[in-house]
Design a protein around this motif. Structure first.
Motif, PDB file in Angstrom:
ATOM      1  N   LEU B 154    -143.925-102.520  80.251  1.00  0.00           N
ATOM      2  CA  LEU B 154    -144.991-101.798  80.847  1.00  0.00           C
ATOM      3  C   LEU B 154    -145.877-101.920  79.737  1.00  0.00           C
ATOM      4  N   GLY B 155    -145.590-101.730  78.428  1.00  0.00           N
ATOM      5  CA  GLY B 155    -146.774-101.934  77.324  1.00  0.00           C
ATOM      6  C   GLY B 155    -147.896-100.820  77.398  1.00  0.00           C
ATOM      7  N   ALA B 156    -147.161 -99.687  77.608  1.00  0.00           N
ATOM      8  CA  ALA B 156    -148.203 -98.242  77.579  1.00  0.00           C
ATOM      9  C   ALA B 156    -148.769 -98.275  75.996  1.00  0.00           C
ATOM     10  N   LEU B 312    -152.658 -99.925  79.304  1.00  0.00           N
ATOM     11  CA  LEU B 312    -151.651-100.952  79.046  1.00  0.00           C
ATOM     12  C   LEU B 312    -152.372-102.025  78.120  1.00  0.00           C
ATOM     13  N   GLN B 313    -151.297-102.770  77.588  1.00  0.00           N
ATOM     14  CA  GLN B 313    -152.001-103.767  76.633  1.00  0.00           C
ATOM     15  C   GLN B 313    -151.061-104.728  76.021  1.00  0.00           C
ATOM     16  N   GLY B 314    -151.449-106.042  75.901  1.00  0.00           N
ATOM     17  CA  GLY B 314    -150.631-107.188  75.570  1.00  0.00           C
ATOM     18  C   GLY B 314    -149.935-107.508  76.741  1.00  0.00           C
ATOM     19  N   ALA B 395    -155.017-101.182  83.239  1.00  0.00           N
ATOM     20  CA  ALA B 395    -154.342-102.378  82.830  1.00  0.00           C
ATOM     21  C   ALA B 395    -155.592-103.433  82.369  1.00  0.00           C
ATOM     22  N   PRO B 396    -155.802-104.144  81.272  1.00  0.00           N
ATOM     23  CA  PRO B 396    -156.750-105.032  80.880  1.00  0.00           C
ATOM     24  C   PRO B 396    -157.067-106.215  82.279  1.00  0.00           C
ATOM     25  N   ASP B 397    -158.260-106.409  82.484  1.00  0.00           N
ATOM     26  CA  ASP B 397    -158.697-107.447  83.443  1.00  0.00           C
ATOM     27  C   ASP B 397    -158.589-108.539  82.643  1.00  0.00           C
ATOM     28  N   ILE B 398    -157.617-109.489  83.193  1.00  0.00           N
ATOM     29  CA  ILE B 398    -157.445-110.889  82.364  1.00  0.00           C
ATOM     30  C   ILE B 398    -158.084-112.013  83.363  1.00  0.00           C
ATOM     31  N   SER B 399    -158.836-111.669  84.437  1.00  0.00           N
ATOM     32  CA  SER B 399    -159.164-112.777  85.285  1.00  0.00           C
ATOM     33  C   SER B 399    -160.563-113.462  84.616  1.00  0.00           C
ATOM     34  N   GLY B 400    -160.884-114.654  85.299  1.00  0.00           N
ATOM     35  CA  GLY B 400    -162.210-115.285  85.119  1.00  0.00           C
ATOM     36  C   GLY B 400    -162.054-115.659  83.705  1.00  0.00           C
ATOM     37  N   SER B 401    -163.104-115.211  82.808  1.00  0.00           N
ATOM     38  CA  SER B 401    -163.441-115.749  81.721  1.00  0.00           C
ATOM     39  C   SER B 401    -162.733-115.159  80.162  1.00  0.00           C
ATOM     40  N   TYR B 402    -161.562-114.134  80.898  1.00  0.00           N
ATOM     41  CA  TYR B 402    -160.836-113.571  79.759  1.00  0.00           C
ATOM     42  C   TYR B 402    -160.264-114.508  78.711  1.00  0.00           C
TER      43      TYR B 402
END
Lengths: 300, 439
Positions: B154-156, B312-314, B395-402
């Motif tokens: 989960l990475g809370a 949430l991270q990582g 959760a982090p948005d990791i799409s596009g230019s992430y």
């Protein structure tokens, strides 16, 4: 019979033989370098992986602040490393060649061992040596002189110190070997006649050794420039990845690697590669013309 | 002729030196592991950048073969140096040749694989598990339309406190609710113990990202473009700068939370707290063993009283790579390994990863297990926080230019913001940084 003679004359031909000997090199060069360069130039005008032509768009990267910084880093590293790596190994080679020097072989081996060490291992050791906690090796060392603990790997000045330290540690032995080979080729009668003419040791060094070492020095300078511009793995290992804080240690190759391989922008990476190749070839043409290797009138 | 030859040789040397720099450290020491092969099993090639994941995959393959004797798999897991392996995978995907069937992809790289469209959607395989898991942890590995990967954990994000320091300062972490409380507590800690309350990384982004996500702001906008020059981001930077100025926060020794310097510093009681996801528990049990029995886990502070936002991270997304001949089998196995009760139990017990599957949070065999080394290490129970946070997590948005944005953030942005140009206006700095992102 006829066939055999043709084959024989082909193998024994003085004209053909040299090309046969260098053929393995030329084939590898053509497959792994020439082909790659041509495809790199092509890709530098494309959006990869779509392979759509985008004109000069990829070359806009020259305006990027990080590109400029990494180019500056590469040039600075090259200049300083040349300034260090030409004279120092020369002096060491002259010392090791001197008759009064003891334990020559031991020193020669000690100086050469770093070149055989894996950069990966060396990088880890240096990273820990240059740690920022008060207990790290370098901080303990400067503490002897009363200097406070430094954050070595995050401030530009000390980062360069560490990088040049690794560079010297790794390459001094190699350059010294080139010089040593050059020095040992100088006929001893030249020194004898100089001595008869009353030349001191220093004069012998300056008027016999140095001029006759010019070809070696040119070779060492050329490879040092290549080596300096291509510097990447030292920085990669010192910073445990291709991301030095604030790009203090990011070189042009590091930037190329980041664009092409880390961010999958192979088009932009190729453009950086093309620019890089032009810069390196340009520097070397200038340098080789200046010292007369290219453009010299035919003497033979 | 001679001149031509020497010309060719000189340029050959130039070129090979330039290109040679790139291959100087190709020895990444890759190793392999396999499950117990069965006759007629389908060969599956798997790449992971993390050696600890190898036994997970091989034992999950054995478990799968036990439960699905009609569809057995023979799995070969290859691992190697993290960056080198993921860059090789990216290159293989771009070339469309030499790719494995499945791979673990670290979150910082994931965006590049999404952009290149190298991954196969796994929606149908995830569907049966959807109601049992925190779905945002899966959805983040997607483009809004499809999902392409599932995580190990989960990475809370939580805050770990060193109770020796907190007790010495006379502060109960349970009373720290907002970041302002955290700052105030930090002043007391600094005054009483001379130690900083926390540290901030300059070569990674855990603290500022967590703070920013709590404000509901992402590093990329809805279209995937870089979006780091926001007022919220500037506020986060200014808040951390204030704490830096009065000494309640320091720069992380070594620059990040995964460096030898930091482990040594924290292990020696150098700092009162660290805010990072629960999967970091394994770093404590592996690298900071002196802190056993001294560390307590609490929810991380929020901006305003009453905020319940948890972040949430990582993470690591496991995906099926395009080009595999066993698409359906890979997808089903992936969902089973990552989202089933068996998989999540293994991840918690062996790797210390907070389970993505919610039923495990209430299972006393898991949450009260006296033999579990993670539960033994910490004085509070991490599952209490998971239960309190619920399943509505950001959760982090990791799409596009992430990927490109991430690379700039961890190499220049935070180094400039917190160390090199602390006086530069935060908004101006962020705008300059945003301009250097290549997307």
């Amino acid at each position: 019979m006829q066939k055999k003679r043709v084959r024989k004359s082909f193998i024994y031909s003085k004209k053909v033989a040299p090309y046969v000997f260098i053929l393995p090199f030329l084939i590898t060069f053509a497959v792994f370098y020439v082909y790659c360069i041509i495809s790199m130039v092509g890709m530098s005008f494309q959006n990869v992986p779509a392979h759509a032509w985008v004109g000069l768009k990829n070359y806009k990267i020259v305006k990027n602040a990080v590109f400029i910084k990494s180019l500056r880093n590469s040039i600075f590293y090259t200049i300083v490393s040349c300034a260090l790596m030409i004279p120092i190994p020369l002096v060491l080679a002259a010392l090791l060649n001197s008759q009064e020097m003891r334990a020559k072989t031991t020193f020669r081996s000690i100086l050469f061992i770093p070149a055989l060490t894996s950069v990966v291992v060396a990088g880890v050791v240096f990273r820990l040596m240059f740690g920022e906690l008060p207990g790290s090796f370098m901080n303990k060392f400067i503490n002897i002189f009363g200097a406070g603990p430094l954050v070595w790997l995050r401030t530009p000045g000390t980062v360069w110190l560490a990088l040049f330290f690794i560079c010297m540690w790794r390459w001094t032995g190699v350059n010294m070997m080139y010089y040593l080979a050059g020095i040992q080729q100088i006929p001893s009668d030249l020194y004898e006649s100089a001595e008869v003419d009353g030349a001191s040791r220093w004069q012998q060094f300056f008027y016999v050794t140095l001029p006759l070492l010019k070809p070696t020095a040119i070779y060492v300078l050329t490879i040092s420039i290549f080596g300096g511009m291509a510097m990447f793995s030292e920085s990669y290992m010192l910073f445990n990845g291709n991301k030095s804080p604030n790009n203090v240690g990011t070189t042009l190759v590091g930037f190329l690697y980041r664009m092409g391989l880390e961010q999958n922008q192979l088009g932009i990476g190729s453009a950086v590669g093309v620019i890089f190749l032009l810069i390196v070839i340009g520097i070397n043409l200038v340098q080789l013309t200046m010292n007369g290797t290219i453009g010299k009138k035919k003497e033979d | 002729m001679k001149k031509l030859m020497s010309g060719i040789l000189v340029s050959a040397m130039a070129v090979s030196t330039v290109l040679g720099g790139m291959t100087a450290f190709a020895d990444d020491g890759s190793t392999q592991g396999t499950n117990t092969f069965v006759d007629g099993g389908t060969d599956i090639q798997f790449w992971t950048f993390q050696e600890l994941h190898v036994p997970f995959w091989t034992s999950m393959a054995d478990e799968w073969n036990k439960q699905n004797p009609d569809r057995p798999i023979n799995m070969t897991v290859t691992t190697g140096e993290s960056h080198a392996l993921q860059e090789k995978l990216l290159t293989a995907c771009a070339a469309g040749e030499g790719t494995p069937d499945m791979a673990d992809i670290e979150i910082g790289y994931y965006g590049s694989f999404l952009n290149g469209q190298y991954l196969i959607p796994i929606d149908d395989a995830v569907e049966p598990y959807k109601d049992d898991i925190v779905y945002s942890r899966v959805a983040m590995y997607g483009d809004g339309e499809h999902v392409y990967g599932a995580d190990f954990h989960l990475g809370a994000t939580v805050t770990y406190y060193n109770m020796d320091i907190m007790n010495e300062a006379g502060i109960d972490p349970a009373t720290i609710n907002t970041w302002d409380d955290f700052h105030e507590a930090g002043k007391t800690v600094l005054e009483k113990t001379g130690k900083p309350m926390a540290t901030v990384e300059v070569s990674d982004l855990f603290l500022p990202q967590a703070m920013l996500l709590e404000k509901g702001v992402q590093y990329v906008d809805a279209d995937g473009n870089p979006n780091i020059a926001t007022q919220e981001h500037a506020d986060v930077i200014n808040f951390i700068r204030e704490m830096l100025a009065d000494g309640t926060i320091q720069i992380t020794p070594g620059g990040g939370f995964h460096t030898e310097e930091w482990y040594g510093f924290m292990n020696g009681g150098g700092c009162a707290s660290i805010t990072i996801p629960l999967w970091y528990m394994g770093r404590f049990t592996d690298y900071m063993t002196d802190l056993k029995g001294k560390m307590a886990i609490y929810p991380m502070p929020v901006w305003n009283d009453g905020d319940v936002h948890e972040v949430l991270q990582g993470g690591t997304g496991t995906s099926v790579i395009k080009g595999t001949e066993n698409e359906q089998l890979c997808k089903d196995f992936l969902a089973f390994a990552k989202l089933s009760k068996e998989g999540c139990t293994y991840e918690w017990k062996e790797l210390g990863f907070d389970p993505i599957r919610t039923e495990l949070w209430d299972d006393p065999a898991i949450t009260e297990d006296p033999d579990n080394k993670f539960l033994q290490f910490f004085t509070t129970n991490p599952f209490d926080i998971l239960k309190a946070n619920g399943t509505d997590l950001t959760a982090p948005d990791i799409s596009g230019s992430y990927s490109a944005t991430y690379s700039v953030l961890v190499s220049t942005t935070y180094a400039n913001a917190f160390e090199n140009s602390v006086d530069e206006d935060a908004m101006e700095l962020l705008q300059n940084e945003q301009d250097t992102i290549v997307y």
